[in-house]
Enzyme design. Sequence first.
Site, PDB file in Angstrom:
ATOM      1  N   LYS A  40       0.931  -1.269   0.156  1.00 31.85           N
ATOM      2  CA  LYS A  40      -0.040  -0.061  -0.042  1.00 31.85           C
ATOM      3  C   LYS A  40       0.961   1.195   0.043  1.00 31.85           C
ATOM      4  CE  LYS A  40      -1.811   1.662   4.160  1.00 31.85           C
ATOM      5  NZ  LYS A  40      -1.746   2.760   4.395  1.00 31.85           N
ATOM      6  N   ASN A  41       1.917   1.194   0.709  1.00 33.67           N
ATOM      7  CA  ASN A  41       2.654   2.473   1.204  1.00 33.67           C
ATOM      8  C   ASN A  41       3.673   2.981  -0.094  1.00 33.67           C
ATOM      9  OD1 ASN A  41       0.933   3.035   3.396  1.00 33.67           O
ATOM     10  ND2 ASN A  41       2.286   2.448   4.619  1.00 33.67           N
ATOM     11  N   CYS A 134      -5.054   7.876   9.218  1.00 34.26           N
ATOM     12  CA  CYS A 134      -5.375   7.161  10.520  1.00 34.26           C
ATOM     13  C   CYS A 134      -5.081   8.307  11.542  1.00 34.26           C
ATOM     14  CB  CYS A 134      -4.386   6.112  10.557  1.00 34.26           C
ATOM     15  SG  CYS A 134      -4.796   4.481   9.912  1.00 34.26           S
ATOM     16  N   ARG A 139       0.326  14.338  13.361  1.00 33.25           N
ATOM     17  CA  ARG A 139       0.547  14.259  11.830  1.00 33.25           C
ATOM     18  C   ARG A 139       0.813  15.627  11.246  1.00 33.25           C
ATOM     19  NH1 ARG A 139      -1.869   9.053   9.538  1.00 33.25           N
ATOM     20  NH2 ARG A 139       0.353   8.853   8.655  1.00 33.25           N
ATOM     21  N   ASP A 323       4.185   0.557  12.298  1.00 34.75           N
ATOM     22  CA  ASP A 323       3.092   0.169  11.601  1.00 34.75           C
ATOM     23  C   ASP A 323       2.721  -1.424  12.028  1.00 34.75           C
ATOM     24  OD1 ASP A 323       3.242   1.710   8.296  1.00 34.75           O
ATOM     25  OD2 ASP A 323       2.434   2.373  10.313  1.00 34.75           O
ATOM     26  N   ARG A 415      -8.889  -0.244   4.587  1.00 34.66           N
ATOM     27  CA  ARG A 415      -8.021   0.970   3.911  1.00 34.66           C
ATOM     28  C   ARG A 415      -6.822   0.358   3.386  1.00 34.66           C
ATOM     29  NH1 ARG A 415      -6.768   5.241   7.553  1.00 34.66           N
ATOM     30  NH2 ARG A 415      -5.621   5.626   5.689  1.00 34.66           N
TER      31      ARG A 415
HETATM   32  C1  EPZ Z   1       4.048   6.838   6.551  1.00 36.26           C
HETATM   33  O1  EPZ Z   1       3.270   7.746   6.984  1.00 36.26           O
HETATM   34  C2  EPZ Z   1       3.278   5.821   6.474  1.00 36.26           C
HETATM   35  N1  EPZ Z   1       1.917   6.103   5.470  1.00 36.26           N
HETATM   36  C3  EPZ Z   1       2.538   5.392   7.580  1.00 36.26           C
HETATM   37  O2  EPZ Z   1       1.778   4.062   7.293  1.00 36.26           O
HETATM   38  C4  EPZ Z   1       3.773   5.064   8.633  1.00 36.26           C
HETATM   39  O3  EPZ Z   1       3.367   4.623   9.869  1.00 36.26           O
HETATM   40  C5  EPZ Z   1       4.860   6.270   8.664  1.00 36.26           C
HETATM   41  O4  EPZ Z   1       5.187   6.637   7.353  1.00 36.26           O
HETATM   42  C6  EPZ Z   1       6.092   5.913   9.334  1.00 36.26           C
HETATM   43  O5  EPZ Z   1       6.809   4.756   8.887  1.00 36.26           O
HETATM   44  C7  EPZ Z   1       1.943   6.114   4.094  1.00 36.26           C
HETATM   45  O6  EPZ Z   1       3.278   5.838   3.585  1.00 36.26           O
HETATM   46  C8  EPZ Z   1       0.870   6.448   3.305  1.00 36.26           C
HETATM   47  P1  EPZ Z   1       6.187  10.221   8.626  1.00 36.26           P
HETATM   48  P2  EPZ Z   1       3.683   9.368   7.128  1.00 36.26           P
HETATM   49  O7  EPZ Z   1       6.135  11.565   7.978  1.00 36.26           O
HETATM   50  O8  EPZ Z   1       4.593   9.790   5.780  1.00 36.26           O
HETATM   51  C9  EPZ Z   1       6.736  13.379  12.017  1.00 36.26           C
HETATM   52  C10 EPZ Z   1       0.027   2.883   7.761  1.00 36.26           C
HETATM   53  O9  EPZ Z   1      -0.589   2.273   8.810  1.00 36.26           O
HETATM   54  N2  EPZ Z   1       6.498  14.469  10.868  1.00 36.26           N
HETATM   55  O10 EPZ Z   1       7.291   9.350   8.407  1.00 36.26           O
HETATM   56  O11 EPZ Z   1       2.860  10.381   7.302  1.00 36.26           O
HETATM   57  C11 EPZ Z   1       5.481  12.633  12.074  1.00 36.26           C
HETATM   58  O12 EPZ Z   1       4.555  13.546  13.233  1.00 36.26           O
HETATM   59  C12 EPZ Z   1       0.442   4.241   7.787  1.00 36.26           C
HETATM   60  O13 EPZ Z   1       0.127   2.113   6.698  1.00 36.26           O
HETATM   61  C13 EPZ Z   1       6.620  15.746  11.480  1.00 36.26           C
HETATM   62  O14 EPZ Z   1       7.009  15.989  12.451  1.00 36.26           O
HETATM   63  O15 EPZ Z   1       4.877   9.342   8.384  1.00 36.26           O
HETATM   64  C14 EPZ Z   1       5.678  11.331  12.964  1.00 36.26           C
HETATM   65  O16 EPZ Z   1       6.195  11.694  14.113  1.00 36.26           O
HETATM   66  C15 EPZ Z   1      -0.028   4.849   9.182  1.00 36.26           C
HETATM   67  N3  EPZ Z   1       6.429  16.425  10.324  1.00 36.26           N
HETATM   68  C16 EPZ Z   1       7.212  11.075  12.272  1.00 36.26           C
HETATM   69  O17 EPZ Z   1       7.342  12.375  11.502  1.00 36.26           O
HETATM   70  C17 EPZ Z   1       6.163  16.451   8.945  1.00 36.26           C
HETATM   71  O18 EPZ Z   1       6.045  17.376   8.143  1.00 36.26           O
HETATM   72  C18 EPZ Z   1       7.198   9.963  11.032  1.00 36.26           C
HETATM   73  O19 EPZ Z   1       5.860  10.461  10.212  1.00 36.26           O
HETATM   74  C19 EPZ Z   1       5.850  15.005   8.746  1.00 36.26           C
HETATM   75  C20 EPZ Z   1       6.174  13.896   9.862  1.00 36.26           C
END
Ligand code: EPZ
Length: 436
Positions: A40-41, A134, A139, A323, A415
């Site tokens: 998916k990702n 989610c 986020r 995840d 989803r």
């Molecule tokens: C991706 O989400 C995945 N989603 C998530 O999978 C996964 O949990 C996550 O990466 C971490 O591996 C998709 O790929 C569609 P991040 P993403 O930006 O990109 C902080 C699932 O269940 N952050 O790596 O949203 C954030 O708060 C989903 O399949 C900022 O501070 O995750 C978090 O603490 C859920 N500012 C950390 O980074 C930003 O601008 C990691 O988030 C962006 C993120």
Amino acid sequence: MKYIYLWRRRLSAPDGAFMEKYIINGGNKLYGNVRIQTAKNSVLPILAATVLTDKKVEILNVPQITDVKNMVKILSCLGCKASYEEDNIIIDSSSADCYEIPSALARELRSSVFLLGAVISRFHSAKIAYPGGCDIGLRPVDLHLNGLKRLGVQITEKNGYIICKCEKLKGNEIMLDCPSVGATENIMLAAVKAEGTTVIKNAAREPEIEDLQNFLNRIGAKITGAGSGTVRIDGVSKLYGCQYQPIPDRIEAGTFLIGAAMCGGEITADGIYPENISSLIHKLAENGCKIHINNDRIVLENHKTLTSVKSVETRPYPGFPTDLQAQYTALCCICGGHSIITENLFETRFKYVPELKKMGADITVIDRNAVVRGVEKLKGASVLAYDLRGGAALVLAALTADGYSEVLDISHIDRGYGSLEYKLKKLGADIKRITV
Ligand code: EPZ
């Protein structure tokens, strides 16, 4: 409160669809082979990337999940043409003519935000409501927006919308405060056709980043370093079409392996890259599972009570994946002994815990830690899914529990998991989907 939530959920279900639930009769062991879906990702950012080129792109064996369907709906709203050929999807963005991502859809999935980079590259403008997905934490998207600003994008945030404009995208060096998957992907997409070179430092190292690099290079981009923490993108002016098979879903594979460890039995996860979930494999071996790995399959066998692992901490890749945190916590609930699970990435990713406690789990959440004392058996209960991976954890718990459980609001699970109940039934689980 809960019932109000349910009532709202039912009213807000898309296209008037009623809520669906799983009825699960726990206690069956799992045996057999499960074919792992395409990730998916990986598919979601690759779908966003199709906006960059006006040539046809075919993505193979796309999972039949809601997030992908919603992403395709967004592409159609932008003027892209999408057609399915069995499980393959063909996107033709030659007629794309809109740079505003519809807010109702943007709020359905987090990955709508990845479209910013691709849409800005195509139209030099973009407008999007804050993305959904989610409910597992704040986020924020500050890293996405700061990265785009470094490439020359002017950004205003007004009335819940992010409005972007730029004369010309120009390459730059970008240091991410944290290795955000989405921010890395968004900046990569915006930089593909920027003037000059972009270097992303402290980039996410997830396998899905490398997969996006491979896809982009296949359509003519010049990207190196994905997976290493530093990604270099040399801007190009022309992009092409291609046919592409994204990587397997390491989180779906991990979910099934954890399920088999919990239920007992022996399953083979087919079509997976074992190195992409080595952190989980090591933990399951510590729990006492027998694991055999060869090429693109993992065999997991377990016929006894699992031993507890003292602690698990979620970390950016290659650390233990956030995840799989919920699913692994469910496993810890039936181990002999105590475990502490620490969630380091998201602020509120323990919403499923009260639901597990209804099944007799002994868990105390203190800040970002879940302290689990294993119990011999969980008991069937009526539980509510609040998010994708928490919902999957409840399914795994119900598969091992004594008696019947119902898992409500499984739209969250749909989803990210294509035909979960079909795959589990094939392995011997007693599970059925009911429309409420
Ligand atoms: C991706 O989400 C995945 N989603 C998530 O999978 C996964 O949990 C996550 O990466 C971490 O591996 C998709 O790929 C569609 P991040 P993403 O930006 O990109 C902080 C699932 O269940 N952050 O790596 O949203 C954030 O708060 C989903 O399949 C900022 O501070 O995750 C978090 O603490 C859920 N500012 C950390 O980074 C930003 O601008 C990691 O988030 C962006 C993120």
